[in-house]
Design a protein around this motif. Sequence first.
Motif, short mmCIF file in Angstrom:
data_model
loop_
_atom_site.label_atom_id
_atom_site.label_comp_id
_atom_site.label_asym_id
_atom_site.label_seq_id
_atom_site.Cartn_x
_atom_site.Cartn_y
_atom_site.Cartn_z
N GLY A 184 -4.08 -27.02 20.41
CA GLY A 184 -2.99 -27.55 21.60
C GLY A 184 -2.51 -28.67 21.19
O GLY A 184 -1.22 -28.67 21.48
N ARG A 185 -3.09 -29.60 20.46
CA ARG A 185 -2.25 -30.76 20.16
C ARG A 185 -1.09 -30.37 19.08
O ARG A 185 0.06 -30.61 19.07
N GLN A 186 -1.38 -29.61 18.24
CA GLN A 186 -0.21 -28.94 17.47
C GLN A 186 0.88 -28.18 18.06
O GLN A 186 2.11 -28.45 17.88
N GLN A 187 0.31 -27.33 18.95
CA GLN A 187 1.32 -26.82 20.04
C GLN A 187 2.04 -27.92 20.78
O GLN A 187 3.42 -27.54 21.13
N LEU A 188 1.57 -28.92 21.29
CA LEU A 188 2.22 -29.92 21.94
C LEU A 188 3.31 -30.45 21.21
O LEU A 188 4.48 -30.90 21.61
N GLU A 189 3.03 -30.77 19.76
CA GLU A 189 4.11 -31.40 18.93
C GLU A 189 5.28 -30.33 18.81
O GLU A 189 6.47 -31.05 18.63
N VAL A 214 9.35 -24.75 32.07
CA VAL A 214 8.36 -24.44 32.86
C VAL A 214 7.17 -23.45 32.23
O VAL A 214 6.11 -23.53 32.20
N GLN A 215 7.96 -22.30 31.79
CA GLN A 215 7.43 -21.11 31.14
C GLN A 215 6.51 -21.71 29.87
O GLN A 215 5.35 -21.20 29.69
N ALA A 216 7.26 -22.41 29.17
CA ALA A 216 6.53 -22.62 27.95
C ALA A 216 5.19 -23.96 28.23
O ALA A 216 4.30 -23.83 27.63
N THR A 217 5.52 -24.68 29.33
CA THR A 217 4.53 -25.31 29.57
C THR A 217 3.25 -24.65 30.20
O THR A 217 2.17 -24.86 29.95
N VAL A 218 3.60 -23.71 31.03
CA VAL A 218 2.57 -22.92 31.68
C VAL A 218 1.65 -22.26 30.65
O VAL A 218 0.56 -22.22 30.82
N GLU A 219 2.38 -21.62 29.53
CA GLU A 219 1.85 -20.80 28.63
C GLU A 219 0.85 -21.66 27.58
O GLU A 219 -0.35 -21.40 27.31
N LEU A 220 1.25 -23.17 27.37
CA LEU A 220 0.46 -23.88 26.82
C LEU A 220 -0.75 -24.44 27.43
O LEU A 220 -1.91 -24.26 26.85
N VAL A 221 -0.42 -24.42 28.79
CA VAL A 221 -1.60 -25.13 29.46
C VAL A 221 -2.71 -23.81 29.68
O VAL A 221 -3.79 -24.26 29.59
N ASN A 234 -8.42 -33.23 29.47
CA ASN A 234 -7.62 -33.56 30.69
C ASN A 234 -6.62 -34.24 30.09
O ASN A 234 -5.50 -34.46 30.22
N GLU A 235 -7.08 -35.12 29.14
CA GLU A 235 -6.25 -36.23 28.41
C GLU A 235 -5.11 -35.05 27.72
O GLU A 235 -3.64 -35.56 27.80
N LEU A 236 -5.24 -34.16 27.18
CA LEU A 236 -4.27 -33.20 26.43
C LEU A 236 -3.46 -32.83 27.37
O LEU A 236 -2.22 -32.69 27.18
N LEU A 237 -4.04 -32.20 28.44
CA LEU A 237 -3.25 -31.51 29.61
C LEU A 237 -2.13 -32.49 30.10
O LEU A 237 -1.11 -32.19 30.30
N LEU A 238 -2.70 -33.73 30.41
CA LEU A 238 -1.83 -34.70 30.81
C LEU A 238 -0.64 -35.09 30.14
O LEU A 238 0.47 -35.13 30.46
N ALA A 239 -1.04 -35.08 28.66
CA ALA A 239 0.16 -35.32 27.78
C ALA A 239 1.15 -34.21 27.96
O ALA A 239 2.41 -34.51 27.47
N ALA A 276 3.40 -34.24 30.80
CA ALA A 276 4.26 -35.55 30.74
C ALA A 276 5.28 -35.16 29.49
O ALA A 276 6.69 -35.48 29.79
N ARG A 277 5.04 -34.35 28.71
CA ARG A 277 6.02 -34.30 27.40
C ARG A 277 7.05 -33.14 27.94
O ARG A 277 8.10 -33.15 27.57
N SER A 278 6.58 -32.42 28.81
CA SER A 278 7.31 -31.51 29.21
C SER A 278 8.54 -31.71 30.48
O SER A 278 8.91 -30.97 31.16
#
Length: 202
Positions: free
Chosen positions: A75-80, A89-96, A143-148, A151-153
């Motif tokens: 998840g952290r790698q995908q966040l980067e 929104v679609q990219a955010t939803v898929e990652l979540v 939760n910390e990762l989801l919040l990030a 925020a990044r999105s």
Amino acid sequence: MTAAATTPKGERRRATLVEAAAELLAEGGFDAVRHRAVAERAGLPLASTTYYFDSLEDLVTAAVEHHSQVELANGRQQLEELATRNRGVQATVELVLDLLLGPPSGDPEADAEAVLLRYERLVATGRRPYLRPLMRTLSDQLNELLLAIFARSGTPVTPAELEKLVALVDGAVVNALIAIDPAPRAAAARMLQAALAEPRSE
């Protein structure tokens, strides 16, 4: 952990057992994690499971932690990657959903079964008090990762709002599973997209 597990060979063998136990956990839940099954999956002697782990609970705990940390690392790698590519929104939803439900394999039937197993496993942790401290730690990290991610999105949420969004996903998935919906992830995606599209109160 025995002293032998701190040697390079011991660390490798212990890691192999943990990985095997994590695979069995993901495939069949807690009942699948047994000394013999783990040893066979790891290709190691049966005695190695009791040599490197004080108890089955110790082995299960290590498997849960390993499985969760792998998902968090992905998840952290995908966040980067999200930061340099599509922040829609679609990219955010898929990652979540990857973090909450697991990444899709491309096989809808297998994905639905994997989601069912995941929720069965999560519910089953409540019957295992020895996992509670670890689950609290893992929940905080998730939760910390989801919040990030939000925020990044460009759609930051508060911890309270995040709790509601996760509950929305859980509810959509459980309802889909009860209705024998072959696509619980799609049901969760629709609910999450609708929630993120709603006007935010100031």
